[in-house]
Motif scaffolding. Structure first.
Motif, short mmCIF file in Angstrom:
data_model
loop_
_atom_site.label_atom_id
_atom_site.label_comp_id
_atom_site.label_asym_id
_atom_site.label_seq_id
_atom_site.Cartn_x
_atom_site.Cartn_y
_atom_site.Cartn_z
N ILE A 147 -6.38 -98.57 -20.96
CA ILE A 147 -5.29 -99.16 -21.74
C ILE A 147 -3.98 -98.65 -21.16
CG2 ILE A 147 -4.26 -99.40 -24.03
CD1 ILE A 147 -6.99 -98.86 -25.23
N PRO A 148 -3.12 -99.54 -20.68
CA PRO A 148 -1.89 -99.08 -20.02
C PRO A 148 -1.04 -98.14 -20.87
CG PRO A 148 -2.23 -101.42 -19.65
CD PRO A 148 -3.24 -101.01 -20.67
N ASP A 149 -0.89 -98.48 -22.14
CA ASP A 149 -0.12 -97.59 -23.03
C ASP A 149 -0.48 -97.89 -24.48
OD1 ASP A 149 1.97 -99.60 -24.15
OD2 ASP A 149 2.17 -99.83 -21.99
N ILE A 150 -0.34 -96.85 -25.29
CA ILE A 150 -0.55 -96.97 -26.74
C ILE A 150 0.66 -96.36 -27.42
CG2 ILE A 150 -1.97 -96.29 -28.70
CD1 ILE A 150 -4.36 -96.11 -26.85
N SER A 151 1.28 -97.10 -28.32
CA SER A 151 2.47 -96.62 -29.01
C SER A 151 2.62 -97.37 -30.33
CB SER A 151 3.72 -96.83 -28.15
OG SER A 151 4.03 -98.22 -28.06
N GLN A 152 3.73 -97.07 -31.02
CA GLN A 152 4.02 -97.79 -32.26
C GLN A 152 4.22 -99.27 -32.02
OE1 GLN A 152 7.41 -95.24 -33.41
NE2 GLN A 152 6.39 -94.94 -35.37
N LYS A 153 4.61 -99.61 -30.79
CA LYS A 153 4.87 -101.01 -30.46
C LYS A 153 3.60 -101.76 -30.08
CE LYS A 153 9.57 -100.02 -28.84
NZ LYS A 153 10.51 -100.10 -27.69
N SER A 154 2.50 -101.05 -29.97
CA SER A 154 1.23 -101.69 -29.65
C SER A 154 0.73 -102.51 -30.84
CB SER A 154 0.18 -100.64 -29.27
OG SER A 154 0.59 -99.86 -28.18
N GLU A 155 -0.23 -103.35 -30.58
CA GLU A 155 -0.81 -104.15 -31.65
C GLU A 155 -1.35 -103.26 -32.75
OE1 GLU A 155 -4.09 -107.77 -32.18
OE2 GLU A 155 -3.82 -106.77 -30.25
N ASN A 156 -1.05 -103.63 -34.00
CA ASN A 156 -1.47 -102.86 -35.18
C ASN A 156 -0.91 -101.44 -35.18
OD1 ASN A 156 -3.07 -105.04 -36.15
ND2 ASN A 156 -4.76 -104.40 -34.81
N GLY A 157 0.24 -101.26 -34.54
CA GLY A 157 0.89 -99.96 -34.56
C GLY A 157 0.13 -98.88 -33.81
N GLY A 158 -0.69 -99.28 -32.85
CA GLY A 158 -1.43 -98.30 -32.07
C GLY A 158 -2.79 -97.96 -32.64
N VAL A 159 -3.28 -98.79 -33.57
CA VAL A 159 -4.61 -98.60 -34.14
C VAL A 159 -5.54 -99.65 -33.54
CG1 VAL A 159 -6.01 -98.60 -36.23
CG2 VAL A 159 -3.67 -97.69 -36.29
N GLY A 160 -6.69 -99.20 -33.04
CA GLY A 160 -7.58 -100.16 -32.42
C GLY A 160 -9.00 -99.65 -32.30
N SER A 161 -9.88 -100.52 -31.79
CA SER A 161 -11.29 -100.18 -31.62
C SER A 161 -11.78 -100.70 -30.27
CB SER A 161 -12.15 -100.80 -32.73
OG SER A 161 -11.78 -100.29 -34.00
N LEU A 162 -12.73 -99.97 -29.69
CA LEU A 162 -13.41 -100.37 -28.47
C LEU A 162 -14.87 -100.60 -28.82
CD1 LEU A 162 -11.95 -97.55 -26.17
CD2 LEU A 162 -10.94 -99.79 -26.68
N LEU A 163 -15.40 -101.76 -28.46
CA LEU A 163 -16.76 -102.13 -28.87
C LEU A 163 -17.58 -102.56 -27.66
CD1 LEU A 163 -15.74 -104.41 -31.89
CD2 LEU A 163 -16.37 -101.99 -31.98
N ALA A 164 -18.86 -102.20 -27.68
CA ALA A 164 -19.76 -102.66 -26.62
C ALA A 164 -21.20 -102.57 -27.10
CB ALA A 164 -19.57 -101.83 -25.36
N ARG A 165 -22.01 -103.54 -26.64
CA ARG A 165 -23.46 -103.51 -26.88
C ARG A 165 -24.15 -103.52 -25.52
NH1 ARG A 165 -26.51 -107.25 -31.15
NH2 ARG A 165 -25.80 -105.51 -32.43
#
Length: 309
Positions: A222-240
């Motif tokens: 992920i290039p960058d994570i900040s307050q300006k990121s989607e959902n304020g920098g809250v996210g999930s990584l998923l894989a099966r």
């Protein structure tokens, strides 16, 4: 509130700036100036945050933050010292060491540099590295008091579901502005996870990731994570992962990131007295050793209880 425990760095041994990040100067080098001019000095604070996450329980997160402060001198300063063998003493003050944005005596620590030792060291380094344009000198090492998960700029929780034919992996992350004195982006964020059990196929990978079939590991960048990121920098990584030799055994998650322009401690520096000036002050922090114990849901034969760890 963070508090900082300082350790003076011995002048008997010096190392390059941690992470080998140069401290550039504003102005030409080598240095040309008169005896009465102020000498340019650059400073760099570099902090490393180490974290241990116990599943999804934030109360069990253990954090250790260490740092060091390096001063950098232009190569021409050795000639200046040779022509001026009794220079002004270099004295600096570390401020905001309790991170409450005040500068009273309790939050300020003053240091005096042993000038004969400094001059001897710089002369030796200049002889060893005649092509260098600047010289880095480790001045301080320190440890920052941490308050568990509140002190981590990136909060994490990892969940695995391990069955004979497949493994589901979920990594939840949250950007935490409370850990920083000034909110800055986390750059070049990487999540690396080895997957055993004979992976034959990847399904439902979100966001897209890189799979290394030879080393059997998945990498999210992920290039960058900040307050300006989607959902304020809250996210999930998923894989099966489809398996031929399952079930998988949960493996450690490796996390990396860097950040420029701020520290976690809030420490700053100012010069005391005349003779020197700061040409630049750099601040950065980065992920060190991160360990995440996972919440796992293992497959059980029909009729057996499913146990969550």
């Amino acid at each position: 509130m963070h508090t900082v425990k300082m350790f003076k760095q011995s002048f008997q041994s010096f190392s390059e700036l941690i992470f080998n990040v140069p401290v550039p100067f504003t102005g030409p080098s080598p240095l040309t100036m008169g005896a009465q001019d102020t000498l340019p000095v650059a400073a760099a604070f570099t902090e490393t945050v180490n974290a241990y996450f116990k599943g999804a329980d934030p109360s069990k997160c253990i954090v250790k933050i260490t740092g060091e402060m390096v001063l950098s001198f232009p190569a021409g300063i050795t000639r200046h010292f040779a022509n001026n063998p009794s220079p002004a003493a270099l004295t600096f003050r570390v401020i905001n060491s309790s991170s409450d944005n005040t500068q009273n005596d309790a939050n300020t620590k003053e240091f005096w540099v042993n000038m004969p030792n400094l001059m001897t060291h710089l002369k030796k380094v200049s002889e060893q590295k005649p092509q260098a344009t600047y010289y880095n000198v480790d001045m301080l090492k320190y440890q920052v008091s941490a308050q568990g998960i509140q002190s981590t700029p990136l909060n994490l929780a990892v969940n695995w579901r391990c069955e004979p034919a497949s493994t589901d992996l979920r990594i939840d992350y949250k950007y935490n502005t409370d850990a920083m004195t000034t909110a800055v982006a986390l750059n070049n964020v990487q999540f690396l996870v080895p997957i055993d059990g004979g992976v034959t196929k990847l399904q439902a990978v979100l966001p897209p990731a890189v799979w290394n079939a030879e080393q059997q590991r998945i990498l999210w960048k992920i290039p960058d994570i900040s307050q300006k990121s989607e959902n304020g920098g809250v996210g999930s990584l998923l894989a099966r992962f489809q398996l031929s030799e399952g079930p998988s055994k949960p493996s450690p998650l490796v996390v990396q990131f860097t950040s420029e322009g701020s520290t976690l401690s809030g420490c700053d520096i100012e010069l005391v007295g005349a003779g020197y000036r700061f040409s630049l002050i750099k601040k950065r922090f980065a992920a060190g050793n991160w360990k995440i114990d996972v919440d796992c849901l293992f497959w059980k034969p029909a009729g057996a209880a499913v146990v969550t760890f």
